[in-house]
Scaffold this active site. Sequence first.
Site, short mmCIF file in Angstrom:
data_model
loop_
_atom_site.label_atom_id
_atom_site.label_comp_id
_atom_site.label_asym_id
_atom_site.label_seq_id
_atom_site.Cartn_x
_atom_site.Cartn_y
_atom_site.Cartn_z
N LYS A 1 5.27 -2.79 3.20
CA LYS A 1 4.20 -1.88 2.90
C LYS A 1 3.25 -1.71 4.08
O LYS A 1 2.46 -0.79 4.13
CB LYS A 1 3.39 -2.43 1.70
CG LYS A 1 4.20 -2.47 0.40
CD LYS A 1 3.42 -3.24 -0.68
CE LYS A 1 4.08 -4.58 -0.82
NZ LYS A 1 3.59 -5.44 -1.89
N GLY A 2 3.33 -2.65 5.02
CA GLY A 2 2.33 -2.73 6.09
C GLY A 2 2.18 -1.46 6.93
O GLY A 2 1.09 -1.14 7.38
N ASP B 1 5.35 -9.43 15.76
CA ASP B 1 4.79 -10.76 15.97
C ASP B 1 5.89 -11.62 16.61
O ASP B 1 6.13 -11.51 17.81
CB ASP B 1 4.31 -11.27 14.61
CG ASP B 1 3.55 -12.57 14.69
OD1 ASP B 1 2.72 -12.72 15.58
OD2 ASP B 1 3.81 -13.46 13.85
N PHE C 1 -4.94 -13.44 13.56
CA PHE C 1 -4.40 -12.82 12.36
C PHE C 1 -5.29 -11.65 11.96
O PHE C 1 -6.48 -11.82 11.74
CB PHE C 1 -4.28 -13.82 11.22
CG PHE C 1 -3.37 -13.33 10.13
CD1 PHE C 1 -1.99 -13.37 10.29
CD2 PHE C 1 -3.90 -12.79 8.97
CE1 PHE C 1 -1.15 -12.87 9.30
CE2 PHE C 1 -3.06 -12.29 7.98
CZ PHE C 1 -1.68 -12.34 8.14
P1 IMP Z 1 7.73 -10.73 12.85
O1 IMP Z 1 9.07 -10.70 12.19
O2 IMP Z 1 7.25 -12.13 13.10
O3 IMP Z 1 7.64 -9.88 14.08
O4 IMP Z 1 6.70 -10.26 11.78
C1 IMP Z 1 6.36 -8.99 11.53
C2 IMP Z 1 5.63 -8.93 10.19
O5 IMP Z 1 4.71 -10.02 10.05
C3 IMP Z 1 4.77 -7.70 10.15
O6 IMP Z 1 5.47 -6.63 9.60
C4 IMP Z 1 3.61 -8.14 9.27
O7 IMP Z 1 3.92 -7.92 7.92
C5 IMP Z 1 3.50 -9.61 9.48
N1 IMP Z 1 2.38 -9.98 10.41
C6 IMP Z 1 2.48 -10.50 11.65
N2 IMP Z 1 1.28 -10.70 12.20
C7 IMP Z 1 0.38 -10.27 11.29
C8 IMP Z 1 -1.07 -10.19 11.28
O8 IMP Z 1 -1.79 -10.55 12.22
N3 IMP Z 1 -1.62 -9.68 10.14
C9 IMP Z 1 -0.88 -9.26 9.08
N4 IMP Z 1 0.46 -9.31 9.05
C10 IMP Z 1 1.09 -9.81 10.14
MG MG Z 2 5.02 -5.87 7.48
#
Ligand code: IMP
Ligand code: MG
Length: 182
Positions: free
Chosen positions: A42-43, A102, A153
Amino acid sequence: MEKDIAKVLLSEEQIQNRVREMGAQIARDYEGKNPAMVCILKGAVMFYTDLLRAIPIKLTMDFMAVSSYGKHTKSSGEVEIRKDLSTSIENRHVIIVEDIIDSGFTLTYLTRMLAARGASSIAIATLLDKPSRRAPGITLKSDYYGFEVGNEFVVGYGLDYAETYRNLPYIGVLKPEIYENN
Ligand code: IMP
Ligand code: MG
């Protein structure tokens, strides 16, 4: 809700200006290519709807939902598809639209999966990028990104903590006591 925010990192105006620039750039790069714009729910939903209205070329929309952090602020490295696309992306130029990179696990997994389904090309458009947080061995880079953020975060404009704060119109940093008490 506002009292839980320690500081505003990106204002509504900063976000809107940058999203318009990104839209113009994508329109230049994809004119005549009818890209399949894939929103990662949903982000990315706020970013997606603003971005697409800033891309004045023919394109199609589709949505995917993948597993998120839940209440945890660190990625598990596992990706689960909760809702799949409703249209084929075979021979299509795909642009994956995501809120933030991330560790890079989510998009590394999705990029491979959509490539295996026969997309002609795959690009990544992300509003935020945390390059300092990439997991070891992950070399993923965004093709279009809005802003680089540090190791904080963030919430708002679609991004959540435990499913809350997505409706903030700006991006802010949560007070540490909010997640430390959970
Ligand atoms: P990754 O697989 O670690 O790259 O994570 C990506 C997902 O982690 C994103 O789609 C977000 O849903 C969540 N995420 C990573 N960092 C944050 C943050 O600082 N705030 C909120 N959600 C985050
Ligand atoms: Mg997300």
